[in-house]
Design a protein around this motif. Structure first.
Motif, mmCIF file in Angstrom:
data_model
loop_
_atom_site.group_PDB
_atom_site.id
_atom_site.type_symbol
_atom_site.label_atom_id
_atom_site.label_comp_id
_atom_site.label_asym_id
_atom_site.label_seq_id
_atom_site.Cartn_x
_atom_site.Cartn_y
_atom_site.Cartn_z
ATOM 1 N N GLY A 13 -35.414 -0.307 62.403
ATOM 2 C CA GLY A 13 -36.066 -1.507 62.947
ATOM 3 C C GLY A 13 -37.125 -2.033 61.993
ATOM 4 O O GLY A 13 -38.216 -2.417 62.395
ATOM 5 N N SER A 15 -36.974 -4.756 60.133
ATOM 6 C CA SER A 15 -36.855 -6.176 59.775
ATOM 7 C C SER A 15 -38.022 -7.026 60.235
ATOM 8 O O SER A 15 -38.202 -8.148 59.766
ATOM 9 C CB SER A 15 -35.543 -6.754 60.330
ATOM 10 N N ARG A 16 -38.817 -6.516 61.203
ATOM 11 C CA ARG A 16 -39.988 -7.286 61.653
ATOM 12 C C ARG A 16 -40.923 -6.359 62.429
ATOM 13 O O ARG A 16 -40.643 -5.175 62.585
ATOM 14 C CB ARG A 16 -39.555 -8.481 62.529
ATOM 15 N N ILE A 18 -43.497 -3.895 64.102
ATOM 16 C CA ILE A 18 -44.105 -2.616 63.721
ATOM 17 C C ILE A 18 -43.368 -1.985 62.539
ATOM 18 O O ILE A 18 -43.983 -1.436 61.626
ATOM 19 C CB ILE A 18 -44.118 -1.657 64.942
ATOM 20 N N ARG A 38 -30.382 -4.471 61.746
ATOM 21 C CA ARG A 38 -29.125 -5.226 61.753
ATOM 22 C C ARG A 38 -29.242 -6.502 60.925
ATOM 23 O O ARG A 38 -28.254 -6.988 60.399
ATOM 24 C CB ARG A 38 -28.719 -5.558 63.191
ATOM 25 N N SER A 39 -30.467 -7.060 60.821
ATOM 26 C CA SER A 39 -30.658 -8.309 60.065
ATOM 27 C C SER A 39 -30.693 -7.994 58.571
ATOM 28 O O SER A 39 -31.769 -7.789 57.989
ATOM 29 C CB SER A 39 -31.979 -8.980 60.458
ATOM 30 N N ASP A 60 -26.849 -0.506 62.567
ATOM 31 C CA ASP A 60 -27.059 -0.588 64.006
ATOM 32 C C ASP A 60 -27.293 0.839 64.489
ATOM 33 O O ASP A 60 -26.380 1.675 64.452
ATOM 34 C CB ASP A 60 -25.812 -1.203 64.663
ATOM 35 N N VAL A 61 -28.507 1.128 64.966
ATOM 36 C CA VAL A 61 -28.817 2.515 65.340
ATOM 37 C C VAL A 61 -28.040 2.988 66.569
ATOM 38 O O VAL A 61 -28.023 4.178 66.868
ATOM 39 C CB VAL A 61 -30.331 2.748 65.580
ATOM 40 N N ASN A 87 -38.023 3.764 65.169
ATOM 41 C CA ASN A 87 -38.817 2.631 65.660
ATOM 42 C C ASN A 87 -37.957 1.545 66.307
ATOM 43 O O ASN A 87 -38.451 0.810 67.168
ATOM 44 C CB ASN A 87 -39.604 2.046 64.474
ATOM 45 N N SER A 140 -43.957 4.627 74.240
ATOM 46 C CA SER A 140 -44.544 3.488 74.948
ATOM 47 C C SER A 140 -45.214 3.994 76.211
ATOM 48 O O SER A 140 -44.807 5.029 76.768
ATOM 49 C CB SER A 140 -43.420 2.509 75.322
ATOM 50 N N TYR A 153 -35.717 -0.286 79.959
ATOM 51 C CA TYR A 153 -36.695 0.026 78.899
ATOM 52 C C TYR A 153 -37.486 1.283 79.252
ATOM 53 O O TYR A 153 -37.631 2.193 78.427
ATOM 54 C CB TYR A 153 -37.628 -1.178 78.707
ATOM 55 N N LYS A 157 -37.389 4.827 77.228
ATOM 56 C CA LYS A 157 -38.576 5.359 76.544
ATOM 57 C C LYS A 157 -38.948 6.730 77.107
ATOM 58 O O LYS A 157 -39.419 7.594 76.358
ATOM 59 C CB LYS A 157 -39.734 4.370 76.651
ATOM 60 N N GLY A 184 -49.526 1.110 72.504
ATOM 61 C CA GLY A 184 -50.216 0.096 73.303
ATOM 62 C C GLY A 184 -49.492 -1.225 73.088
ATOM 63 O O GLY A 184 -48.380 -1.241 72.563
ATOM 64 N N VAL A 186 -48.630 -4.604 71.196
ATOM 65 C CA VAL A 186 -48.723 -5.001 69.788
ATOM 66 C C VAL A 186 -48.186 -6.429 69.639
ATOM 67 O O VAL A 186 -47.164 -6.786 70.261
ATOM 68 C CB VAL A 186 -47.889 -4.034 68.898
ATOM 69 N N THR A 188 -46.050 -8.641 68.455
ATOM 70 C CA THR A 188 -44.751 -8.742 67.767
ATOM 71 C C THR A 188 -43.818 -9.633 68.592
ATOM 72 O O THR A 188 -44.144 -10.036 69.714
ATOM 73 C CB THR A 188 -44.078 -7.363 67.628
ATOM 74 N N GLN A 191 -43.362 -8.761 72.247
ATOM 75 C CA GLN A 191 -44.349 -9.272 73.214
ATOM 76 C C GLN A 191 -44.109 -10.760 73.499
ATOM 77 O O GLN A 191 -44.395 -11.227 74.590
ATOM 78 C CB GLN A 191 -45.784 -9.038 72.723
#
Ligand code: NJP
Length: 251
Positions: A13, A15-16, A18, A38-39, A60-61, A87, A140, A153, A157, A184, A186, A188, A191
């Motif tokens: 993860g 690509s953007r 965290i 993936r990007s 792709d994880v 991540n 999380s 989600y 987690k 916490g 973040v 990104t 959010q």
């Protein structure tokens, strides 16, 4: 010279958000990097920006075969693996249990829970043979408390947090350093997606309530150093002011 100098770090993860911030932090500390997402275009650009020490690998994880192939490329290029950061994650589908699509619900589990498993399953034998390594999972608050509309989600987690504890139990004696980080909230894309959903109190938070992505990035780098050796097997929370101080995020 930083303790992370020349260490080989694989970030899922990247690509953007965290993951990207972590890539920049580890690069600044002299690590060699495998950036997975993936990007493909986005991680290729980031790798170009970082330079020779970064390798972009489209992956792709949710697919064990793709994670295995990614690790094979890392070993081929860098000759080992010192750090795995699990991540990659998604928040969708957001919705009450009865309203969610079963395939989308299962796909989230494939990424957020099985994706972490796929990374560990590939990395553990390599690190064990080498006599050590760090495996960090992004957890999380949602692992420990339910939120309306986030059943997939939260369940993923919670599963990933237990998986991380299991990995510590099974591998600490072989020298593997396994830990979780709960960041916490973040600032990104995740959010932004949460805000757009409007479904629970997290979506009502102000943007200023979120910490910048470089905070968890710096925490992750710190967790790979000896300074964090008293935290092995634990899930660290970046909401904890004592931890923020130890890392140097606040005075
Ligand atoms: O999210 P975002 P964050 N295979 O959406 C990648 C956790 N967290 O940085 O594949 C491989 O900006 C995706 O890349 P792409 C959260 O649960 C966050 O905030 O190109 N990669 C992108 O790089 C997650 O575990 C907050 O779309 C896949 C990245 O994942 C981690 O932090 C709070 C993929 C997501 O970037 C990073 O999230 C918290 C796949 N199948 C925990 N699917 C927070 N932001 O407030 C997605 O407690 N990715």
């Amino acid at each position: 010279m930083s303790e992370l100098s020349d260490k080989v770090v694989m970030i899922t993860g990247a690509s953007r958000g965290i993951g990207e911030a972590a890539a920049r932090e580890f690069a600044a500390q002299g690590a060699r990097l495998a950036l997975l997402a993936r990007s493909g275009d986005r991680i290729a650009e980031l790798a170009d920006e970082i330079g020779e020490t970064a390798l972009a690998i489209r992956c792709d994880v949710a697919r064990q075969d793709q994670v295995d192939a990614a690790l094979a490329r890392v070993l081929d290029r860098f000759g080992g693996l010192d750090v795995l950061i699990g991540n990659a994650g998604v928040i969708a589908p957001i919705g009450r249990i009865e309203d969610t699509d079963p395939a989308a619900w299962g796909q989230l589990i494939d990424v957020n829970l099985k994706g972490v498993y796929h990374g560990m399953r590939a990395a553990i034998p390599v690190m064990t043979r080498a006599g050590g390594g760090s495996i960090l999972t992004i957890s999380s608050g949602a692992a420990h408390g339910p939120m309306e509309g986030w059943s997939a989600y939260c369940a993923s987690k919670a599963g990933a947090a237990m998986l991380t504890r299991a990995a510590h139990l099974e591998n600490a004696q072989s020298g593997l350093r396994v830990m979780g980080l709960s960041p916490g909230t973040v600032a990104t894309q995740m959010q932004r997606d949460i805000k757009a959903s409007g479904i629970n109190p997290v979506s009502k938070l102000d943007w200023q309530d979120h910490i910048p992505a470089d905070w968890p990035a710096r925490a992750l780098a710190w967790m790979c150093t000896k300074a964090a050796d008293d935290c092995l097997g634990q899930e660290l929370s970046l909401r904890d002011e004592t931890l923020r101080r130890r890392i140097g995020l606040i005075a």
